[in-house]
Structures are given as C-alpha cells and as structure tokens.
Design a protein around this motif. Structure first.
Motif, short mmCIF file in Angstrom:
data_model
loop_
_atom_site.label_atom_id
_atom_site.label_comp_id
_atom_site.label_asym_id
_atom_site.label_seq_id
_atom_site.Cartn_x
_atom_site.Cartn_y
_atom_site.Cartn_z
N LYS A 66 0.84 -1.21 0.00
CA LYS A 66 0.00 0.00 0.00
C LYS A 66 0.86 1.25 0.00
N ARG A 67 1.88 1.28 0.87
CA ARG A 67 2.76 2.44 0.94
C ARG A 67 3.51 2.63 -0.38
N THR A 68 3.94 1.52 -0.96
CA THR A 68 4.68 1.59 -2.23
C THR A 68 3.81 2.18 -3.33
N ILE A 69 2.59 1.69 -3.45
CA ILE A 69 1.69 2.16 -4.51
C ILE A 69 1.33 3.62 -4.30
N GLU A 70 1.02 3.99 -3.06
CA GLU A 70 0.68 5.39 -2.77
C GLU A 70 1.85 6.31 -3.08
N GLU A 71 3.06 5.85 -2.80
CA GLU A 71 4.25 6.63 -3.10
C GLU A 71 4.41 6.81 -4.61
N TRP A 72 4.06 5.76 -5.36
CA TRP A 72 4.17 5.86 -6.82
C TRP A 72 3.18 6.88 -7.37
N TYR A 73 1.97 6.95 -6.80
CA TYR A 73 1.02 7.97 -7.23
C TYR A 73 1.58 9.37 -6.98
N CYS A 125 -1.10 -9.27 -6.84
CA CYS A 125 -0.78 -8.92 -8.22
C CYS A 125 -1.95 -8.22 -8.92
N VAL A 126 -3.17 -8.64 -8.61
CA VAL A 126 -4.35 -7.99 -9.18
C VAL A 126 -4.43 -6.53 -8.72
N GLN A 127 -4.12 -6.29 -7.45
CA GLN A 127 -4.16 -4.91 -6.95
C GLN A 127 -3.10 -4.06 -7.65
N ILE A 128 -1.95 -4.64 -7.88
CA ILE A 128 -0.88 -3.91 -8.58
C ILE A 128 -1.33 -3.59 -10.01
N ILE A 129 -1.92 -4.57 -10.68
CA ILE A 129 -2.39 -4.37 -12.05
C ILE A 129 -3.45 -3.27 -12.10
N ALA A 130 -4.40 -3.33 -11.18
CA ALA A 130 -5.46 -2.32 -11.15
C ALA A 130 -4.90 -0.92 -10.99
N ASN A 131 -3.91 -0.78 -10.12
CA ASN A 131 -3.32 0.55 -9.90
C ASN A 131 -2.40 0.96 -11.04
N PHE A 150 -11.39 -5.72 -17.89
CA PHE A 150 -11.12 -7.05 -17.33
C PHE A 150 -11.58 -7.12 -15.87
N LEU A 151 -11.28 -6.05 -15.12
CA LEU A 151 -11.47 -6.06 -13.66
C LEU A 151 -12.68 -5.25 -13.20
N THR A 152 -13.49 -4.78 -14.15
CA THR A 152 -14.69 -3.99 -13.84
C THR A 152 -14.35 -2.80 -12.93
N ILE A 153 -13.40 -2.02 -13.37
CA ILE A 153 -13.05 -0.78 -12.68
C ILE A 153 -13.75 0.35 -13.43
N GLU A 154 -14.55 1.13 -12.74
CA GLU A 154 -15.43 2.08 -13.41
C GLU A 154 -14.69 3.23 -14.07
N GLN A 155 -14.01 4.04 -13.31
CA GLN A 155 -13.36 5.23 -13.84
C GLN A 155 -11.92 5.32 -13.32
N PRO A 156 -11.01 5.85 -14.15
CA PRO A 156 -9.64 6.03 -13.66
C PRO A 156 -9.59 7.08 -12.55
N GLU A 157 -8.86 6.76 -11.48
CA GLU A 157 -8.70 7.69 -10.36
C GLU A 157 -7.21 7.80 -10.05
N TRP A 158 -6.83 8.91 -9.46
CA TRP A 158 -5.43 9.08 -9.11
C TRP A 158 -5.24 8.83 -7.60
N LYS A 159 -5.55 7.61 -7.21
CA LYS A 159 -5.37 7.20 -5.82
C LYS A 159 -5.43 5.69 -5.77
N LEU A 160 -4.93 5.14 -4.69
CA LEU A 160 -4.92 3.69 -4.53
C LEU A 160 -6.33 3.13 -4.58
N ILE A 161 -6.52 2.10 -5.40
CA ILE A 161 -7.81 1.42 -5.47
C ILE A 161 -7.60 -0.05 -5.14
N VAL A 162 -8.65 -0.69 -4.69
CA VAL A 162 -8.59 -2.11 -4.31
C VAL A 162 -9.69 -2.87 -5.03
#
Length: 331
Positions: free
Chosen positions: A198-205, A258-264, A283-295
C-alpha cells in the motif's frame, strides 16, 4: 479544481523583458510574425468564450492564483515564449504569465532530419494502420527528446514494444490474470494487500503525479516501469505455479496482490497508454480512472480476458526501413 491553460507549438527560461528593453539590448534584431502568433493564445481564449458562453478571465485575469499555464513546444520557440510573450502579457495589463515552459529537443528519423518535402517522415495514419496507438505513445514518451535530441528508428521502436510493453507490462498482466482464469475459475482470489505494498503504490502515485505536473513525462513513465519490473520480480519470487501445488490459499494471496498492482498500474499508466489501461479496467470492472490507490475485491470476476500486446516480428524492422527509403524515392 484549478484551471489549466495549455499553449505552445511544440517553454520558461528565466524572467521576462519588456519589448522596449529587448530592443535596446538587441538593436540589430527584428521580430516579425511571432508577436502576432503568440498573441493567438489570448485571442483564441476570448473567441472560445464568445462562442461557448464560457469565461476567459479565470485563465488569464481574475483567478491567476488558481491557474497553471503550460506552454509546450520545441526548443527553437523558446525565445518567443519566454521573452516576447511574457512582455506582451505584462504590457496588456499584467495578465497570467507562463508557469510551466516545457521545451523539447529535436527528434530525427533514422539519423536524419525529418522532412515532409523530401518524404522522409513517419505519417500518423500510416503507422496507426499497422501498430497499436499505445505502442507509438509509449515509444515517443519513453524515448522522446525531452532533455536531449533523440532519434526515431524502427529498430528501437519494435524492440521497445517487444521488450517493455509486451515483455514487462503485458506479460505481468497476462500471466497473472490467465493464472486466475485457469486455476481460480476467473475469480479474484481471497487476500489482503500488505501495508508495505500500500505504501509503495501510494508513493508511486505521489511521485508520478509530481513528475507529470512538472512536465517530466519521460521520468514519470520510467518510474512506473521500474514499478512494473518490481511487480514481475515479486511474481517470480513468489512462484505461484509452485504455490498452487503446495497451498492454494498462499497462491491466491500472491495473485490477489498482483491484481491490486495491475489495477493501480491501469490508473498510473492511463495518461500514457490509455487504450491498454481501458482494457484492463474492463477485465477487472473498474469504473473510472482515479489518481489514488484502489482495491479490487476478492471474488470479482475477470471478464473477457485477452492479450494486451502481440509480439512484433523483428523482420518488420527491415521492412519498415525499406519502405521508408522507397517512400523517399517516390516524392
């Protein structure tokens, strides 16, 4: 949300000078069309406002502290956007000065200067008829002339597609989701994203967003693909193909991460390769792109899985360079 104005021909050295001061410093220099050309940014804004009922003032006058003005162009246009245009804006009534001047260097084609008159060029409709738009976007950003002159070569373009888009990013997405499709009935396995991830992904954003806002797109995409390589390393170290034989739960935990990484990644890479990212969101039914960590929740179905990128045969390198030479001879 702040206003964003983008101008340019394809941006901010240091400071600004009034034209009178410029004339005294450079008495033998003459400036012709560029005074009228850069003024078009303001006049076009006013015309847009008149035609749409919008307001040009927030971009130039009343909300200057809420506006970020980007000017994007080639390095040969720097003087007009860093001296002439700021002087005109100050003289017109202290209008909003450039905030971000993004000046690209030059790009050559197979070591030679682009020339449409000599038919030494890559035409957009032509390249789009044979290659994915995301492949072109990725190459031009990752290998573009952001800080130094660069070269477009068919060899580098094809190896870039096969190595980074297909070999790193596409491979990670495909082997993760294909494994889930085959071994977990296409349902995202149970698991939890660790605090470290989580910290890694948030840092990447945060890092990627800051680089994009600064106009440093090349660095931003390099940073994200370092993340992609880290994700592939995680997959290889966890060995889900071994875990599935020893503990399906452990394997599921790895694939859930890995799915969470792919989604982000589909969010982080959306500004750069939007078509592929849109496919991942489907593929993963993600509605809209957001600039924050998603699960992505466990047990969500993976829909209509398909390969994001196909390998380009390296024989195409010679074919494309030959076509380019023939194109030149037919001018």
């Amino acid at each position: 949300m702040e206003n964003i104005f983008i101008g340019g021909a394809w941006p901010y050295a240091n400071g600004s000078l009034h034209l009178g001061r410029l004339a005294s410093l450079l008495p033998d220099k003459k400036i012709y069309v560029w005074i009228e050309a850069v003024s078009g940014y303001l006049s076009a804004s006013k015309q847009w406002a008149a035609e749409t009922g919008g307001s040009w003032e927030p971009f130039w006058l009343t909300d200057k502290d809420k506006t970020t003005a980007y000017y994007v162009h080639g390095k040969d246009n720097i003087p007009f956007h860093t001296v002439v245009w700021p002087a005109l804006l100050l003289g017109a009534g202290n209008l909003h000065l450039p905030d971000r001047i993004i000046s690209c260097e030059y790009m050559t084609l197979e070591g030679k200067k682009f020339s449409t008159s000599h038919n030494w060029a890559v035409w957009v409709p032509d390249i789009l008829s044979r290659y994915q738009p995301d492949s072109i976007r990725y190459f031009l950003i990752a290998n573009g002339p952001e800080n130094r002159d660069t070269d477009f070569s068919w060899r580098e373009f094809i190896h870039s597609h096969n190595g980074e888009l297909l070999g790193a990013f596409g491979n990670f997405v495909n082997r993760t989701l294909s494994f889930i499709d085959k071994s977990f009935e296409g349902l995202v396995p149970e698991g939890n994203l660790s605090e470290e991830w989580k910290r890694t992904i948030e840092e990447w954003y945060l890092k990627t967003g800051a680089l994009i806002e600064a106009g440093r797109l090349k660095e931003a995409i390099e940073l994200i693909f370092a993340f992609v390589r880290g994700a592939n390393k995680f997959f290889d170290e966890q060995k889900p193909w071994v875990q599935i034989k020893e503990s399906k739960a452990a394997c599921g935990y790895t694939l859930h991460t890995c799915v969470q990484i792919i989604a982000n990644l589909s969010q982080l890479l959306n500004p750069f390769i939007p078509f592929s990212c849109e496919e991942i969101r489907k593929f993963l039914t993600i509605e809209q792109p957001e600039w924050k960590l998603i699960v992505v929740p466990a047990n969500r179905k993976v829909h209509n899985l398909k390969i994001l990128f196909e390998r380009i045969d390296i024989s195409r390198i010679e074919e494309e360079t030959s076509l380019l030479e023939k194109q030149k001879q037919q001018r």
